[in-house]
Design a protein around this motif. Structure first.
Motif, PDB file in Angstrom:
ATOM      1  N   VAL A   1    -109.234  72.662  84.014  1.00 28.83           N
ATOM      2  CA  VAL A   1    -110.414  72.891  83.193  1.00 28.83           C
ATOM      3  C   VAL A   1    -110.078  73.573  81.878  1.00 28.83           C
ATOM      4  N   GLY A   2    -110.710  73.081  80.822  1.00 22.83           N
ATOM      5  CA  GLY A   2    -110.646  73.715  79.514  1.00 22.83           C
ATOM      6  C   GLY A   2    -112.030  73.711  78.898  1.00 22.83           C
ATOM      7  N   ALA A   3    -112.270  74.656  77.989  1.00 16.97           N
ATOM      8  CA  ALA A   3    -113.558  74.724  77.305  1.00 16.97           C
ATOM      9  C   ALA A   3    -113.333  75.028  75.833  1.00 16.97           C
ATOM     10  N   LEU A   4    -114.150  74.439  74.999  1.00 12.37           N
ATOM     11  CA  LEU A   4    -114.118  74.678  73.567  1.00 12.37           C
ATOM     12  C   LEU A   4    -115.351  75.506  73.218  1.00 12.37           C
ATOM     13  N   GLU A   5    -115.125  76.740  72.816  1.00 10.07           N
ATOM     14  CA  GLU A   5    -116.213  77.655  72.473  1.00 10.07           C
ATOM     15  C   GLU A   5    -116.610  77.414  71.012  1.00 10.07           C
ATOM     16  N   ILE A   6    -117.751  76.775  70.813  1.00 11.83           N
ATOM     17  CA  ILE A   6    -118.215  76.444  69.470  1.00 11.83           C
ATOM     18  C   ILE A   6    -119.342  77.354  69.014  1.00 11.83           C
ATOM     19  N   GLY A   7    -119.805  78.221  69.899  1.00 11.91           N
ATOM     20  CA  GLY A   7    -120.905  79.139  69.601  1.00 11.91           C
ATOM     21  C   GLY A   7    -120.534  80.551  69.977  1.00 11.91           C
ATOM     22  N   PRO A   8    -121.524  81.353  70.295  1.00 14.40           N
ATOM     23  CA  PRO A   8    -121.271  82.782  70.520  1.00 14.40           C
ATOM     24  C   PRO A   8    -120.748  83.154  71.913  1.00 14.40           C
ATOM     25  N   ALA A   9    -120.519  82.191  72.798  1.00 14.46           N
ATOM     26  CA  ALA A   9    -120.092  82.557  74.150  1.00 14.46           C
ATOM     27  C   ALA A   9    -119.329  81.415  74.809  1.00 14.46           C
ATOM     28  N   ALA A  10    -118.451  81.797  75.731  1.00 11.90           N
ATOM     29  CA  ALA A  10    -117.718  80.843  76.558  1.00 11.90           C
ATOM     30  C   ALA A  10    -118.479  80.669  77.876  1.00 11.90           C
ATOM     31  N   PRO A  11    -118.076  79.696  78.707  1.00 12.89           N
ATOM     32  CA  PRO A  11    -118.747  79.533  80.005  1.00 12.89           C
ATOM     33  C   PRO A  11    -118.697  80.817  80.839  1.00 12.89           C
ATOM     34  N   THR A  12    -119.771  81.105  81.547  1.00 10.09           N
ATOM     35  CA  THR A  12    -119.794  82.259  82.443  1.00 10.09           C
ATOM     36  C   THR A  12    -119.385  81.818  83.840  1.00 10.09           C
TER      37      THR A  12
ATOM     38  N   GLY B   1    -102.996  68.404  67.648  1.00 10.15           N
ATOM     39  CA  GLY B   1    -101.816  69.200  67.956  1.00 10.15           C
ATOM     40  C   GLY B   1    -100.956  68.537  69.007  1.00 10.15           C
ATOM     41  N   PRO B   2     -99.977  69.293  69.536  1.00 10.83           N
ATOM     42  CA  PRO B   2     -99.032  68.703  70.488  1.00 10.83           C
ATOM     43  C   PRO B   2     -99.656  68.310  71.832  1.00 10.83           C
ATOM     44  N   HIS B   3    -100.799  68.903  72.168  1.00  3.88           N
ATOM     45  CA  HIS B   3    -101.506  68.584  73.415  1.00  3.88           C
ATOM     46  C   HIS B   3    -102.968  68.293  73.077  1.00  3.88           C
ATOM     47  N   PRO B   4    -103.241  67.127  72.476  1.00  2.27           N
ATOM     48  CA  PRO B   4    -104.617  66.839  72.048  1.00  2.27           C
ATOM     49  C   PRO B   4    -105.560  66.733  73.243  1.00  2.27           C
ATOM     50  N   ILE B   5    -106.809  67.086  72.983  1.00  2.65           N
ATOM     51  CA  ILE B   5    -107.833  67.034  74.025  1.00  2.65           C
ATOM     52  C   ILE B   5    -109.163  66.691  73.360  1.00  2.65           C
ATOM     53  N   THR B   6    -109.987  65.913  74.051  1.00  2.00           N
ATOM     54  CA  THR B   6    -111.294  65.527  73.534  1.00  2.00           C
ATOM     55  C   THR B   6    -112.382  66.033  74.471  1.00  2.00           C
TER      56      THR B   6
ATOM     57  N   LEU C   1    -118.315  73.486  75.131  1.00  2.00           N
ATOM     58  CA  LEU C   1    -118.132  72.185  75.780  1.00  2.00           C
ATOM     59  C   LEU C   1    -117.003  72.345  76.787  1.00  2.00           C
ATOM     60  N   LEU C   2    -117.105  71.682  77.920  1.00  2.00           N
ATOM     61  CA  LEU C   2    -116.106  71.808  78.974  1.00  2.00           C
ATOM     62  C   LEU C   2    -115.602  70.433  79.369  1.00  2.00           C
ATOM     63  N   ARG C   3    -114.316  70.361  79.645  1.00  2.00           N
ATOM     64  CA  ARG C   3    -113.680  69.127  80.126  1.00  2.00           C
ATOM     65  C   ARG C   3    -112.926  69.481  81.394  1.00  2.00           C
ATOM     66  N   ALA C   4    -113.190  68.756  82.461  1.00  2.00           N
ATOM     67  CA  ALA C   4    -112.506  68.968  83.734  1.00  2.00           C
ATOM     68  C   ALA C   4    -111.760  67.698  84.104  1.00  2.00           C
ATOM     69  N   ARG C   5    -110.459  67.799  84.264  1.00  2.00           N
ATOM     70  CA  ARG C   5    -109.629  66.675  84.734  1.00  2.00           C
ATOM     71  C   ARG C   5    -109.595  66.785  86.241  1.00  2.00           C
ATOM     72  N   ILE C   6    -110.273  65.889  86.931  1.00  2.00           N
ATOM     73  CA  ILE C   6    -110.448  65.972  88.378  1.00  2.00           C
ATOM     74  C   ILE C   6    -109.156  65.554  89.077  1.00  2.00           C
ATOM     75  N   ASP C   7    -108.750  66.365  90.030  1.00  2.00           N
ATOM     76  CA  ASP C   7    -107.534  66.116  90.804  1.00  2.00           C
ATOM     77  C   ASP C   7    -107.825  66.454  92.262  1.00  2.00           C
ATOM     78  N   GLY C   8    -108.393  65.487  92.976  1.00  2.00           N
ATOM     79  CA  GLY C   8    -108.763  65.720  94.376  1.00  2.00           C
ATOM     80  C   GLY C   8    -109.866  66.757  94.473  1.00  2.00           C
ATOM     81  N   PRO C   9    -109.684  67.794  95.301  1.00  2.00           N
ATOM     82  CA  PRO C   9    -110.732  68.806  95.479  1.00  2.00           C
ATOM     83  C   PRO C   9    -110.687  69.925  94.440  1.00  2.00           C
ATOM     84  N   SER C  10    -109.942  69.719  93.354  1.00  2.00           N
ATOM     85  CA  SER C  10    -109.862  70.722  92.301  1.00  2.00           C
ATOM     86  C   SER C  10    -109.920  70.031  90.941  1.00  2.00           C
ATOM     87  N   ALA C  11    -109.904  70.824  89.879  1.00  2.00           N
ATOM     88  CA  ALA C  11    -109.936  70.270  88.528  1.00  2.00           C
ATOM     89  C   ALA C  11    -109.160  71.185  87.589  1.00  2.00           C
TER      90      ALA C  11
END
Length: 141
Positions: free
Chosen positions: A72-83, A129-134, A60-70
């Motif tokens: 980004v964090g991802a939670l790897e719940i299966g066998p692979a992370a984003p490519t 934790g100290p920096h929670p994320i959903t 799962l990926l979460r992107a906090r949009i900030d103008g023309p960039s973001a």
């Protein structure tokens, strides 16, 4: 229902929108813009609102949009992370899942809600934790 799990949290830092959009070409995403809330292919331009979520069976990926960039964090719940993205940091984290629902059809806080968005069940993946994320996954999509 709440379930507790362990997964790998990947931090990608700030990415230019074209880099993120290219990595998410074939992945379902959700975001809001001036025309409402959407589920579909990642937009070519960064939406004017704050977040974009993406998901597969493996991550799962979460992107906090900030103008023309973001930021980004991802939670790897299966066998692979984003490519197509290079993580700057990765760590094992604990998370819980909860079910929730999107806004009802008559809700207008983010503009019109198409049928595929209104009154739908979603799963929230909450890292504490100290920096929670959903992270958000539209169930059945």
């Amino acid at each position: 229902m709440t379930e507790r799990h362990t997964a790998t949290l990947h931090g990608y830092g700030r990415l230019p929108w074209p880099t993120l959009a290219a990595a998410l070409r074939a992945v379902p995403t959700a975001w809001a813009d001036y025309h409402g809330f959407h589920i579909g292919a990642c937009p070519d331009q960064a939406p004017p609102y704050t977040h974009l979520w993406a998901w597969t069976d493996a991550w799962l990926l979460r992107a906090r949009i900030d103008g023309p960039s973001a930021i980004v964090g991802a939670l790897e719940i299966g066998p692979a992370a984003p490519t197509g993205l290079t993580a700057l940091h990765a760590e094992q984290v604990r998370y819980v899942t909860r079910t929730a629902h999107t806004w009802p059809a008559g809700e207008k806080r983010v503009g019109p809600l198409p049928a595929q968005v209104a009154d739908q069940q979603v799963t929230l993946y909450e890292v504490g934790g100290p920096h929670p994320i959903t992270f958000v996954r539209m169930d059945g999509r």
